[in-house]
Design an enzyme around this catalytic site. Structure first.
Site, PDB file in Angstrom:
ATOM      1  N   ASN A  62     -46.627  45.063  10.476  1.00  0.00           N
ATOM      2  CA  ASN A  62     -47.124  43.800  10.788  1.00  0.00           C
ATOM      3  C   ASN A  62     -47.924  43.236  12.044  1.00  0.00           C
ATOM      4  OD1 ASN A  62     -44.384  44.303  11.909  1.00  0.00           O
ATOM      5  ND2 ASN A  62     -44.468  42.268  12.824  1.00  0.00           N
ATOM      6  N   CYS A  94     -42.076  37.046  17.001  1.00  0.00           N
ATOM      7  CA  CYS A  94     -40.827  37.133  17.635  1.00  0.00           C
ATOM      8  C   CYS A  94     -40.591  37.664  18.908  1.00  0.00           C
ATOM      9  CB  CYS A  94     -39.971  38.369  16.665  1.00  0.00           C
ATOM     10  SG  CYS A  94     -40.408  38.446  15.245  1.00  0.00           S
TER      11      CYS A  94
END
Ligand SMILES: *Cc1c(COP(=O)(O)O)cnc(C)c1O
Length: 394
Positions: A150, A323
């Protein structure tokens, strides 16, 4: 605005929004209810299951709907672990640059007595299948490797890994959240036993995803309750969300090659432009990467400052993963491919989608160039590098 953060989330497609809207208005029955208003919802749910299964080469009965990629990752890993406990196999092989939905689940299992081997990711952002095979032991119950990363977008040799796992009789889970809808994925061709995907990464709604579980693989519940999803995932189904996910997926895989070609050409234009910035480097292999991923390190700057200034210029980008932004630790992915802390701090991820134009690439390149130069102008690290007090790494 130029939106270049599709790896964080994507805009819902118009067709997906329409599907969701019309079902919320007209088809709000409970699929478990026996009257026709409920059964209509059930039919829509099962049609979505068939559509999704056919995109990845699976059977509809092998698809479990979840609340997204994180839940699918958790359920896959914890299910394999539960089987491992039964068979006295408490060793798992994974990689150092997985998503936290995988890594944190593995850390939890470590506290319950599992041994975890995290494979080295090489400088090109890839793992080596031979090293994976060597890591497999008699007591290995699971191999879990992501399809595409990602952050740096590198695409792992999933086919080779699947062959190894099948030959060695080890369950193989793939976090394919960044791959499904972006590159061809076929669970049968690649010997995949379990696969996670998430709708909001391919222009579907947030809070819905799916887990593919090959026939014969035993799944445990994360959520107990009613008998929905063949008893493996309780809770009244998110019918509008699931149907919108199917709509979005069918749409993105239609002419996927053409779209990917366009996206990759813009990506390569951005990469060659950013390469001109002195003391910069592309992270991850230039070819084995997602069509829409660009990830660079620029020495002597902070990625966070860069992305905030880019925001002022109307460009949405990211530094490290969403995150971890907000924490001071550099990206675990960049550390895993061997970037030193200082360099990893100066990273920028651009993840572009099919609406991107060639002109956007030029705007991105000139904005990044300008901003990197500006930030270096008052960076104490850059001053040390220029005066020779510190040595350049890139
Ligand atoms: C986004 C992402 C997830 C988490 O998916 P959610 O649907 O947001 O829970 C997991 N793995 C990867 C690789 C991702 O990019």
């Amino acid at each position: 605005m130029i939106y270049a953060d599709n790896a964080a989330t994507t805009k819902m497609s118009e067709a997906a929004v329409n599907t969701m809207f019309s079902l919320m208005n007209d088809c709000w029955g409970n699929p478990s209810s026996l009257y026709s208003h409920g059964q209509k919802a059930k039919d829509i749910l099962e049609k979505a299951r068939e559509d999704i299964a056919s995109v990845i080469g699976a059977n509809a009965r092998e698809i479990i709907f979840t609340s997204g990629g994180s839940e699918a990752d958790n359920q896959a890993i914890l299910s394999a672990a539960a089987q491992g406990v039964k068979n006295n196999k408490k060793h798992i092989v994974s990689t150092a640059f997985e998503h936290h939905a995988v890594l944190h689940t593995l850390e939890k299992l470590k506290r319950y007595g599992f041994e975890i081997t995290l494979l080295n990711v090489h400088e090109d952002g890839l793992i080596v299948p031979g090293e994976l095979e060597n890591a497999i032991r008699e007591d290995t119950c699971l191999v879990t490797v992501m399809y595409a990363n990602n952050e740096i977008g590198t695409i792992q040799p999933v086919h080779e890994i699947g062959e190894i796992c099948r030959r060695r009789n080890v369950t193989f889970h793939v976090d394919a959240v960044q791959a499904v809808g972006h590159i061809p994925v076929n669970v049968a061709d690649d010997n995949i036993d379990m696969l996670s995907a998430s709708a909001h990464k391919f222009h579907g709604p947030k809070g819905v995803g799916f887990l593919y579980v090959r026939k014969g693989i035993i799944l445990s519940n994360l959520i107990e309750g009613g008998a929905q999803e063949r008893g493996k995932r309780a809770g009244t189904e998110n019918v509008p969300g699931v149907a919108a996910m199917a709509t979005a997926l069918k749409e993105v895989v239609n002419d996927m090659d053409e779209k990917a070609k366009h996206i990759a050409s813009v990506r390569d234009r951005i990469i060659s432009g950013l390469k001109e910035i002195p003391h910069s480097a592309l992270n991850g292999d230039a070819f084995k990467r997602l069509p829409g991923n660009v990830n660079f390190c620029f020495e002597g700057i902070e990625g966070e400052s860069l992305l905030l200034l880019l925001d002022d210029k109307g460009i949405c980008a990211s530094s490290g993963s969403a995150c971890t932004s907000g924490s001071l630790d550099p990206s675990h992915v960049l550390l895993a491919i061997g970037r030193p802390h200082d360099v990893a701090h100066g990273s920028l991820r651009l993840s572009i989608g099919e609406d991107i134009k060639q002109a956007d690439a030029d705007c991105i390149v000139s904005s990044v160039k300008e901003t990197v130069e500006y930030l270096r102008g008052f960076s104490p690290i850059w001053r040390d590098l220029m005066s020779g007090k510190k040595e350049f790494i890139l």
